[in-house]
Design an enzyme around this catalytic site. Structure first.
Site, PDB file in Angstrom:
ATOM      1  CB  CYS A   2      -0.721   0.118   1.215  1.00 25.81           C
ATOM      2  SG  CYS A   2      -1.869  -1.545   1.609  1.00 25.81           S
ATOM      3  NE  ARG A  28       4.238   1.514  -1.452  1.00 25.40           N
ATOM      4  CZ  ARG A  28       5.424   0.731  -1.206  1.00 25.40           C
ATOM      5  NH1 ARG A  28       6.225   1.119  -1.964  1.00 25.40           N
ATOM      6  NH2 ARG A  28       5.270  -0.231  -0.427  1.00 25.40           N
ATOM      7  CD1 TRP A  75      -1.976  -5.341  -3.373  1.00 21.57           C
ATOM      8  CD2 TRP A  75      -2.896  -4.230  -4.949  1.00 21.57           C
ATOM      9  NE1 TRP A  75      -2.088  -6.358  -4.540  1.00 21.57           N
ATOM     10  CE2 TRP A  75      -2.729  -5.505  -5.516  1.00 21.57           C
ATOM     11  CE3 TRP A  75      -3.359  -3.415  -6.026  1.00 21.57           C
ATOM     12  CZ2 TRP A  75      -2.928  -5.782  -6.948  1.00 21.57           C
ATOM     13  CZ3 TRP A  75      -3.831  -3.682  -7.242  1.00 21.57           C
ATOM     14  CH2 TRP A  75      -3.443  -5.036  -7.766  1.00 21.57           C
ATOM     15  CG  ASN A 101       2.929  -1.050   2.801  1.00 20.90           C
ATOM     16  OD1 ASN A 101       2.348  -1.884   2.307  1.00 20.90           O
ATOM     17  ND2 ASN A 101       4.205  -0.802   2.415  1.00 20.90           N
ATOM     18  N   GLY A 102       1.774  -3.521   5.068  1.00 19.24           N
ATOM     19  CA  GLY A 102       2.286  -4.681   5.432  1.00 19.24           C
ATOM     20  C   GLY A 102       1.426  -5.464   5.697  1.00 19.24           C
ATOM     21  CD  GLU A 479       7.897 -16.505 -16.182  1.00 14.61           C
ATOM     22  OE1 GLU A 479       7.049 -17.176 -16.683  1.00 14.61           O
ATOM     23  OE2 GLU A 479       7.757 -15.487 -15.976  1.00 14.61           O
ATOM     24  CE  LYS A 483       8.440 -12.781 -18.029  1.00 12.53           C
ATOM     25  NZ  LYS A 483       7.223 -13.215 -17.474  1.00 12.53           N
ATOM     26  CD  GLU A 486       5.995 -11.774 -21.443  1.00 14.25           C
ATOM     27  OE1 GLU A 486       4.747 -11.659 -20.994  1.00 14.25           O
ATOM     28  OE2 GLU A 486       6.786 -12.035 -20.628  1.00 14.25           O
ATOM     29  CG  HIS A 502      12.975 -37.198 -28.169  1.00 17.69           C
ATOM     30  ND1 HIS A 502      13.239 -38.339 -28.488  1.00 17.69           N
ATOM     31  CD2 HIS A 502      13.286 -37.028 -26.931  1.00 17.69           C
ATOM     32  CE1 HIS A 502      13.537 -39.381 -27.542  1.00 17.69           C
ATOM     33  NE2 HIS A 502      13.676 -38.455 -26.289  1.00 17.69           N
ATOM     34  CE  LYS A 602       1.111  -6.878 -14.901  1.00 16.00           C
ATOM     35  NZ  LYS A 602       2.396  -7.840 -14.778  1.00 16.00           N
TER      36      LYS A 602
HETATM   37  C1  F6R Z   1       3.657 -12.701 -18.768  1.00 16.51           C
HETATM   38  C2  F6R Z   1       2.465 -12.249 -18.379  1.00 16.51           C
HETATM   39  C3  F6R Z   1       1.469 -12.900 -19.055  1.00 16.51           C
HETATM   40  C4  F6R Z   1       0.288 -13.295 -17.786  1.00 16.51           C
HETATM   41  C5  F6R Z   1      -0.913 -13.730 -18.201  1.00 16.51           C
HETATM   42  C6  F6R Z   1      -1.756 -14.326 -17.086  1.00 16.51           C
HETATM   43  O1  F6R Z   1       4.818 -12.055 -18.238  1.00 16.51           O
HETATM   44  O2  F6R Z   1       2.397 -11.247 -17.874  1.00 16.51           O
HETATM   45  O3  F6R Z   1       1.305 -14.278 -19.671  1.00 16.51           O
HETATM   46  O4  F6R Z   1       1.283 -14.102 -17.083  1.00 16.51           O
HETATM   47  O5  F6R Z   1      -1.601 -12.849 -19.174  1.00 16.51           O
HETATM   48  O6  F6R Z   1      -2.326 -13.089 -16.318  1.00 16.51           O
HETATM   49  P1  F6R Z   1      -2.848 -13.536 -14.996  1.00 16.51           P
HETATM   50  O7  F6R Z   1      -1.739 -14.006 -14.023  1.00 16.51           O
HETATM   51  O8  F6R Z   1      -3.387 -11.798 -14.467  1.00 16.51           O
HETATM   52  O9  F6R Z   1      -3.982 -14.273 -14.960  1.00 16.51           O
END
Ligand code: F6R
Length: 607
Positions: A2, A28, A75, A101-102, A479, A483, A486, A502, A602
């Site tokens: 927060c 935040r 948050w 916050n915490g 993962e 990154k 993307e 394979h 996002k």
């Molecule tokens: C990867 C990324 C996306 C999300 C995906 C799921 O860096 O940001 O692949 O992981 O869109 O989003 P959530 O977790 O919000 O369901």
């Protein structure tokens, strides 16, 4: 996570500064807003759920009087966004207001104790116990400072708090333990906030409070004392030379980098789960005939890693499945005996919500892990846990992966304990290792970030990368590759290393970069074989291995050394961090904006 802001100023209205400061703290948290001031000895509080502008306008907050005050942007972690759960929280007498916050880990026992003494609570937050505890301590005539110090000594968990009270209407008390808090001073007064940008328009003379310190702000300046014994701390102010834009990212060039560096803190918060919900979720998991883990993107990779952890620690078979495939693949088999654990940072991803809608229709038990209290996922789940990593602004998820994996690991351990699947010694060892994860991540960042930046320079013109790992490290590889893909758009492949022969091995020719994830553990001997296969065909090997792993280092062109003692089952959290940093630096070298990759959003809330 927060945002908090407090001030006592000589001229003008405190509230204008507070709402302005909160605007810069919105990153935040932004689900509820609240402000408190003291005017003519009386406490005034206005708060509600909603976005800053809406609440400020709706409650006419900017018309509030007062030269002393504080504000909070929330948050949610304990209790959904609502007016009663919004901060500030007030004691029973109505004389003490507090923002926080915490996460207070022992709030349940403190609350029970206070209820016994007749205190009445109105919210579902952990925070509300603090003003009530201060009220209780004040009955022993030790003054505000003494009462606050006594209370702070009883809190377990993390906090940055600001306290206002009509008993001392000219003082702002603030303190921190494992949540950030900075104080600042100008000719016009004194300030405190979660970070520097909130106060930068008013002062660049600041001091970061350290863990276990409390500050008292007055018009004459500030005093810092240690919470443990009240002793005075000598603390000079430092001058901040950042621009406002730099300061919003706390000096980092991008939110993604800031969020990578925030992981030790977010992981510490991720370890502070509410016991009763952790137990509840694992009890549900235990009852499932089939247990599905469903999610998209990064959250799916967390599920994939978790499927290994559940299997190894709790001896539970789970089926990880990307949510867009869930209905086609398992729609006709999911049923009343199934448990579907959906994992989603936003709690709003269309495919994930569709999958659980279907599962609910077929009477399955739906559970959730999310970062967003009040999201659709929290509303439709039978029970849920919050990953507690705070808002993530960079489109590429970083804190999300590590926090989700740490939450899922705690579920797996709890289940192992409930079902008696691990010996006491094994349980103790894993529990201890879990608590070490935040510092392993801290060490990894500190000792490797410069080296990884140099590595990015070396590989910046490469046109193809392979990410390979065995066992749980296949999830880390996926993962890390996501990154890179993307934010740099560089073509890349990620595979379980054993599978590479394979098919993927066909792309290897002289100089192709192969990134191997090689924690110590059961898969270590096999990964050596995979490295040799690729090396024999001319690949350049970059490995992420334990410090002192000479066998892997000898086979590698470049290597990133990780702290010793990380068990393979928990390795995705620290081992993904170098991959996040590598992707970040490659994007920057390519002059791309890692915070806003092309074509990506996002939160994907459309089919
Ligand atoms: C990867 C990324 C996306 C999300 C995906 C799921 O860096 O940001 O692949 O992981 O869109 O989003 P959530 O977790 O919000 O369901």
């Amino acid at each position: 996570m927060c945002g908090i802001f407090g001030c006592v100023i000589k001229d003008g209205q405190a509230v204008r500064l507070i709402t302005d400061g909160l605007k810069r703290l919105e990153y935040r948290g932004y689900d509820s807003i609240g402000v408190a001031t003291i005017v003519d000895g009386g406490l005034h509080v206005r708060k509600d759920k909603g976005k800053l502008e809406e609440v400020v306008e709706g409650l006419r907050i900017n018309e509030m009087e007062g030269t002393i005050g504080m504000g909070h942007t929330r948050w949610a972690t304990h209790g959904a966004p609502s007016r009663v759960n919004a901060h500030p929280h007030i004691d029973g007498s109505g004389n003490i207001a507090l923002i926080h916050n915490g996460v207070i880990e022992n709030y349940m026992e403190l609350k029970d104790e206070l209820i016994e003494k007749g205190h009445i609570f109105v919210s579902r937050t952990d925070t509300e116990v603090i003003p009530h505890l201060i009220e209780e301590e004040l009955t022993s005539d030790i003054g505000m400072k003494g009462a606050i110090l006594r209370v702070l000594r009883r809190l377990k968990g993390s906090y940055a708090v600001v306290v206002l009270s009509t008993h001392e209407p000219d003082r702002v008390y603030c303190a921190r333990h494992e949540s950030p808090l900075v104080i600042g001073v100008s000719d016009n007064g004194a300030f405190c906030a979660s970070d520097v940008p909130a106060m930068l328009p008013y002062t660049n003379q600041v001091s970061y409070l350290r863990n276990g310190e409390m500050a008292v702000l007055t018009l004459d300046g500030y005093e810092v004392v240690k919470v443990i014994d009240g002793s005075l701390v000598e603390r000079n102010l430092e001058e901040i030379t950042w621009s406002l834009e730099m300061a919003e990212k706390q000096g980092y060039t991008h939110f993604m980098l800031k969020e990578i560096y925030e992981q030790p803190e977010s992981l510490r918060d991720g370890l502070r789960l509410q016991e009763q919900y952790l137990n509840l979720l694992t009890q549900f998991l235990d009852r499932g005939k089939d247990v599905f883990l469903t999610a998209a993107g990064t959250s799916y990779h967390s599920c994939l890693a978790a499927s290994y952890i559940f299997s190894k620690l709790s001896r539970l078979t789970t089926i990880p499945v990307v949510s867009s495939e869930f209905i086609e693949r398992y729609g006709s088999t999911v049923g009343i005996d199934s448990v579907v654990l959906a994992v989603s940072q936003s709690g709003e991803t269309y495919d994930t919500l569709k999958a659980i809608d279907h599962a609910r229709m077929r009477a399955a038990t739906v559970l959730g892990i999310t970062n967003t209290v009040g999201s659709t996922l929290t509303r439709v789940s039978r029970a849920y846990l919050i990953q507690q990593s705070g808002p993530e602004i960079g489109v590429a998820a970083t804190k999300t992966f590590t926090s989700q994996v740490i939450v899922l690991s705690q579920m797996a351990l709890r289940l192992a304990k409930q079902k008696g699947k691990l010996s006491q010694d094994e349980l103790d060892e894993f529990e201890e290792k879990l608590t070490l994860i935040p510092s392993w991540v801290e060490d990894t960042i500190q000792s490797n970030s410069g080296y990884i930046e140099a590595l990015a320079e070396k590989y910046q013109d490469d046109k193809l990368f392979l990410f390979l790992g065995r066992g749980i490290s296949a999830a880390t590889a996926l993962e890390g590759r996501l990154k890179l893909l993307e934010i740099t758009y560089v073509p890349s492949l990620a595979y379980p290393a054993g599978e590479s022969k394979h098919g993927p091995i066909s792309v290897i020719e002289d100089g192709v970069a192969c990134i191997f994830i090689c924690p110590r553990g059961d898969t270590h001997p096999n990964i050596i074989g995979s490295i040799m296969e690729m090396k024999a065909r001319g690949a350049r090997i970059i490995s992420i291995c334990e410090e002192g792993d000479e066998e892997v280092k000898r086979l590698s062109d470049d290597f990133i050394e990780m702290p010793r003692g990380i068990p393979e089952e928990l390795s995705p959290v620290p081992y993904v961090v170098p991959l996040q940093l590598l992707a970040y630096h490659l994007a920057v070298l390519k002059e791309l904006d890692p915070d806003m990759p092309r074509n990506l959003a996002k939160s994907v809330t459309v089919p």
